[in-house]
Design a protein around this motif. Structure first.
Motif, PDB file in Angstrom:
ATOM      1  N   GLU A   1       0.831  -1.211   0.000  1.00 42.87           N
ATOM      2  CA  GLU A   1       0.000   0.000   0.000  1.00 42.87           C
ATOM      3  C   GLU A   1       0.862   1.257   0.000  1.00 42.87           C
ATOM      4  O   GLU A   1       0.526   2.247  -0.642  1.00 42.87           O
ATOM      5  N   PHE A   2       1.989   1.213   0.711  1.00 44.84           N
ATOM      6  CA  PHE A   2       2.888   2.372   0.784  1.00 44.84           C
ATOM      7  C   PHE A   2       3.549   2.652  -0.564  1.00 44.84           C
ATOM      8  O   PHE A   2       3.569   3.799  -1.046  1.00 44.84           O
ATOM      9  N   LEU A   3       4.068   1.606  -1.211  1.00 50.84           N
ATOM     10  CA  LEU A   3       4.825   1.792  -2.446  1.00 50.84           C
ATOM     11  C   LEU A   3       3.938   1.920  -3.685  1.00 50.84           C
ATOM     12  O   LEU A   3       4.236   2.702  -4.586  1.00 50.84           O
ATOM     13  N   LEU A   4       2.845   1.164  -3.723  1.00 56.95           N
ATOM     14  CA  LEU A   4       2.049   1.068  -4.942  1.00 56.95           C
ATOM     15  C   LEU A   4       0.753   1.853  -4.905  1.00 56.95           C
ATOM     16  O   LEU A   4       0.172   2.128  -5.955  1.00 56.95           O
ATOM     17  N   SER A   5       0.283   2.212  -3.712  1.00 56.85           N
ATOM     18  CA  SER A   5      -1.015   2.891  -3.610  1.00 56.85           C
ATOM     19  C   SER A   5      -0.963   4.174  -2.790  1.00 56.85           C
ATOM     20  O   SER A   5      -2.003   4.675  -2.364  1.00 56.85           O
ATOM     21  N   ASP A   6       0.250   4.684  -2.549  1.00 56.46           N
ATOM     22  CA  ASP A   6       0.423   5.936  -1.797  1.00 56.46           C
ATOM     23  C   ASP A   6      -0.206   5.859  -0.403  1.00 56.46           C
ATOM     24  O   ASP A   6      -0.726   6.846   0.115  1.00 56.46           O
ATOM     25  N   GLY A   7      -0.145   4.678   0.200  1.00 59.21           N
ATOM     26  CA  GLY A   7      -0.651   4.507   1.553  1.00 59.21           C
ATOM     27  C   GLY A   7       0.358   4.984   2.590  1.00 59.21           C
ATOM     28  O   GLY A   7       1.460   5.428   2.251  1.00 59.21           O
ATOM     29  N   PRO A   8       0.010   4.886   3.872  1.00 59.29           N
ATOM     30  CA  PRO A   8       0.928   5.315   4.940  1.00 59.29           C
ATOM     31  C   PRO A   8       2.153   4.412   4.996  1.00 59.29           C
ATOM     32  O   PRO A   8       2.081   3.233   4.600  1.00 59.29           O
ATOM     33  N   PRO A   9       3.282   4.913   5.480  1.00 61.68           N
ATOM     34  CA  PRO A   9       4.503   4.100   5.531  1.00 61.68           C
ATOM     35  C   PRO A   9       4.404   3.017   6.600  1.00 61.68           C
ATOM     36  O   PRO A   9       3.694   3.181   7.597  1.00 61.68           O
ATOM     37  N   PRO A  10       5.105   1.901   6.399  1.00 64.29           N
ATOM     38  CA  PRO A  10       5.159   0.880   7.448  1.00 64.29           C
ATOM     39  C   PRO A  10       5.935   1.400   8.652  1.00 64.29           C
ATOM     40  O   PRO A  10       6.654   2.403   8.549  1.00 64.29           O
ATOM     41  N   ILE A  11       5.778   0.744   9.767  1.00 64.60           N
ATOM     42  CA  ILE A  11       6.481   1.161  10.985  1.00 64.60           C
ATOM     43  C   ILE A  11       7.894   0.594  10.951  1.00 64.60           C
ATOM     44  O   ILE A  11       8.092  -0.623  11.025  1.00 64.60           O
ATOM     45  N   TYR A  12       8.847   1.483  10.784  1.00 67.53           N
ATOM     46  CA  TYR A  12      10.255   1.100  10.736  1.00 67.53           C
ATOM     47  C   TYR A  12      11.064   2.138  11.498  1.00 67.53           C
ATOM     48  O   TYR A  12      10.685   3.313  11.555  1.00 67.53           O
ATOM     49  N   LYS A  13      12.186   1.707  12.027  1.00 62.21           N
ATOM     50  CA  LYS A  13      13.090   2.645  12.657  1.00 62.21           C
ATOM     51  C   LYS A  13      13.701   3.535  11.582  1.00 62.21           C
ATOM     52  O   LYS A  13      14.158   3.045  10.544  1.00 62.21           O
ATOM     53  N   ASP A  14      13.692   4.860  11.807  1.00 61.45           N
ATOM     54  CA  ASP A  14      14.280   5.777  10.836  1.00 61.45           C
ATOM     55  C   ASP A  14      15.727   5.412  10.547  1.00 61.45           C
ATOM     56  O   ASP A  14      16.470   4.977  11.441  1.00 61.45           O
ATOM     57  N   ASP A  15      16.097   5.623   9.279  1.00 64.94           N
ATOM     58  CA  ASP A  15      17.464   5.392   8.800  1.00 64.94           C
ATOM     59  C   ASP A  15      17.835   3.905   8.696  1.00 64.94           C
ATOM     60  O   ASP A  15      18.990   3.581   8.433  1.00 64.94           O
ATOM     61  N   THR A  16      16.865   2.998   8.872  1.00 68.81           N
ATOM     62  CA  THR A  16      17.147   1.580   8.634  1.00 68.81           C
ATOM     63  C   THR A  16      17.527   1.397   7.163  1.00 68.81           C
ATOM     64  O   THR A  16      16.769   1.786   6.280  1.00 68.81           O
ATOM     65  N   PRO A  17      18.714   0.836   6.872  1.00 66.69           N
ATOM     66  CA  PRO A  17      19.131   0.705   5.464  1.00 66.69           C
ATOM     67  C   PRO A  17      18.338  -0.387   4.746  1.00 66.69           C
ATOM     68  O   PRO A  17      18.247  -1.524   5.209  1.00 66.69           O
ATOM     69  N   LEU A  18      17.763  -0.013   3.603  1.00 68.04           N
ATOM     70  CA  LEU A  18      16.947  -0.929   2.808  1.00 68.04           C
ATOM     71  C   LEU A  18      17.314  -0.815   1.337  1.00 68.04           C
ATOM     72  O   LEU A  18      17.775   0.230   0.891  1.00 68.04           O
ATOM     73  N   ARG A  19      17.077  -1.876   0.601  1.00 69.94           N
ATOM     74  CA  ARG A  19      17.200  -1.775  -0.851  1.00 69.94           C
ATOM     75  C   ARG A  19      16.093  -2.610  -1.488  1.00 69.94           C
ATOM     76  O   ARG A  19      15.618  -3.606  -0.929  1.00 69.94           O
ATOM     77  N   PHE A  20      15.689  -2.158  -2.677  1.00 69.50           N
ATOM     78  CA  PHE A  20      14.684  -2.874  -3.462  1.00 69.50           C
ATOM     79  C   PHE A  20      15.371  -3.615  -4.602  1.00 69.50           C
ATOM     80  O   PHE A  20      16.236  -3.057  -5.281  1.00 69.50           O
ATOM     81  N   ILE A  21      14.988  -4.860  -4.799  1.00 72.55           N
ATOM     82  CA  ILE A  21      15.430  -5.619  -5.961  1.00 72.55           C
ATOM     83  C   ILE A  21      14.175  -5.922  -6.775  1.00 72.55           C
ATOM     84  O   ILE A  21      13.342  -6.738  -6.383  1.00 72.55           O
ATOM     85  N   HIS A  22      14.014  -5.209  -7.880  1.00 74.81           N
ATOM     86  CA  HIS A  22      12.857  -5.391  -8.750  1.00 74.81           C
ATOM     87  C   HIS A  22      13.124  -6.611  -9.641  1.00 74.81           C
ATOM     88  O   HIS A  22      14.262  -6.827 -10.070  1.00 74.81           O
ATOM     89  N   PHE A  23      12.095  -7.392  -9.939  1.00 74.54           N
ATOM     90  CA  PHE A  23      12.298  -8.522 -10.832  1.00 74.54           C
ATOM     91  C   PHE A  23      11.132  -8.678 -11.799  1.00 74.54           C
ATOM     92  O   PHE A  23       9.993  -8.298 -11.505  1.00 74.54           O
ATOM     93  N   TYR A  24      11.473  -9.224 -12.952  1.00 72.32           N
ATOM     94  CA  TYR A  24      10.482  -9.462 -14.010  1.00 72.32           C
ATOM     95  C   TYR A  24      10.667 -10.881 -14.514  1.00 72.32           C
ATOM     96  O   TYR A  24      11.770 -11.290 -14.866  1.00 72.32           O
ATOM     97  N   ILE A  25       9.576 -11.653 -14.532  1.00 67.80           N
ATOM     98  CA  ILE A  25       9.611 -13.046 -14.955  1.00 67.80           C
ATOM     99  C   ILE A  25       8.872 -13.163 -16.283  1.00 67.80           C
ATOM    100  O   ILE A  25       7.712 -12.767 -16.386  1.00 67.80           O
ATOM    101  N   THR A  26       9.525 -13.700 -17.288  1.00 71.77           N
ATOM    102  CA  THR A  26       8.875 -13.861 -18.588  1.00 71.77           C
ATOM    103  C   THR A  26       7.969 -15.088 -18.564  1.00 71.77           C
ATOM    104  O   THR A  26       8.222 -16.050 -17.841  1.00 71.77           O
ATOM    105  N   GLY A  27       6.919 -15.043 -19.373  1.00 67.44           N
ATOM    106  CA  GLY A  27       6.033 -16.194 -19.501  1.00 67.44           C
ATOM    107  C   GLY A  27       4.977 -16.246 -18.403  1.00 67.44           C
ATOM    108  O   GLY A  27       5.041 -15.518 -17.405  1.00 67.44           O
ATOM    109  N   ASP A  28       4.007 -17.129 -18.590  1.00 62.38           N
ATOM    110  CA  ASP A  28       2.898 -17.263 -17.648  1.00 62.38           C
ATOM    111  C   ASP A  28       2.869 -18.622 -16.955  1.00 62.38           C
ATOM    112  O   ASP A  28       1.979 -18.890 -16.158  1.00 62.38           O
TER     113      ASP A  28
END
Length: 301
Positions: free
Chosen positions: A76-103
């Motif tokens: 909801e936070f990333l995709l729907s502009d919802g409120p942020p999750p509860i996390y300690k400020d400055d916690t280091p995070l990274r996103f790994i986006h992935f795409y899978i071909t085929g169904d």
């Protein structure tokens, strides 16, 4: 019209509202006029029938993932502009986006396989059946690019699908994280649409092509036309020079991967410099020619 399909496909189901937890074994179609949905088992549809129904109705891709509580909050936070999750400020995070071909894959199986490669607990959310995000908190060890490449090769072997990863940057947790996520999402979407398949992507690999794609026409026309003319007349020259630049001007590696003798490679480089007057051994010359390569490749498509 959908109701008539019930008599043809005995195991189909009609819905008056959008189904929220469809089976992976069912195709869901939407009739906009009647505002109704129908689920038809995939096993009951041949290729021609599926094509016909897709022409008549909208094939609906519904995310059949049951989120954990924290996963739902992140989605909801990333995709729907919802409120942020509860996390300690400055916690280091990274996103790994992935795409899978085929169904021909199941999200639950793929998610389980992905989690098996990480040493720490991760969160996975799905944008669609084929696109998802790994949310990784830096505690001790991050997977390296080489390890992600090995993961992609293993998943391809086990699931008979191709998977592409976009490795995001490490950022401290804050409300601004959503903006940074959306920028990475934009680069990844651009890469999928325009750059062809690659197992590993990152900002530095995508941004030069992204930049060239968004150059105004007047600037594109100012790129050295002699380079374009040379590439147009000698496509082998183009592929050699571009690959040489992508290999960080490493002649031995380039020759090895192109299966040519090093002397042949040097001949082509010398010929390019003679024709254009641009040397590739300094940063400015290499940078200019690399932009020209990307623009030439873009204009061919």
């Amino acid at each position: 019209m959908l109701r008539k399909l019930l008599s043809i496909y005995k195991n189909s189901t009609l819905f008056s509202g959008r189904p929220t937890h469809p089976s992976e074994l069912v195709y869901t179609f939407y009739d906009e006029i009647a505002n109704e949905w129908i689920g038809i088992p995939k096993a009951e549809l041949g290729e021609k029938e599926l094509t016909l129904l897709k022409t008549l109705y909208e094939l609906v891709e519904i995310q059949p993932v049951s989120f954990s509580r924290i996963g739902k909050t992140w989605s909801e936070f990333l995709l729907s502009d919802g409120p942020p999750p509860i996390y300690k400020d400055d916690t280091p995070l990274r996103f790994i986006h992935f795409y899978i071909t085929g169904d021909d894959h199941h999200q639950e199986e793929m998610e389980s396989a992905l989690k098996g490669f990480f040493s720490e607990e991760i969160i996975i959310i799905w944008e669609s059946k084929n696109i998802g995000i790994v949310i990784e908190e830096k505690k001790q060890i991050f997977l390296s690019e080489e390890e992600l490449l090995s993961m992609a090769e293993t998943l391809e072997s086990d699931f008979y699908v191709k998977i592409s990863f976009f490795i995001g940057k490490l950022n401290p947790f804050s409300i601004q994280l959503r903006t940074k996520f959306k920028q990475e999402q934009e680069y990844f979407s651009f890469a999928i649409a325009y750059l062809g398949f690659s197992n590993i992507l990152s900002f530095e690999r995508v941004f030069p092509s992204y930049l060239v794609r968004h150059l105004p026409d007047e600037l594109q026309q100012k790129i050295n036309q002699e380079i374009f003319e040379l590439f147009s007349n000698d496509t082998e020259m183009f592929s050699t020079i571009k690959f040489f630049l992508e290999q960080n001007l490493n002649a031995s590696m380039t020759a090895k991967k192109l299966y040519i003798h090093r002397n042949t490679l040097q001949y082509r480089i010398d010929k390019f410099t003679e024709k254009t007057g641009i040397g590739l051994k300094d940063f400015y010359g290499a940078f200019t020619v690399f932009l020209a390569c990307l623009l030439f490749e873009q204009q061919k498509k």
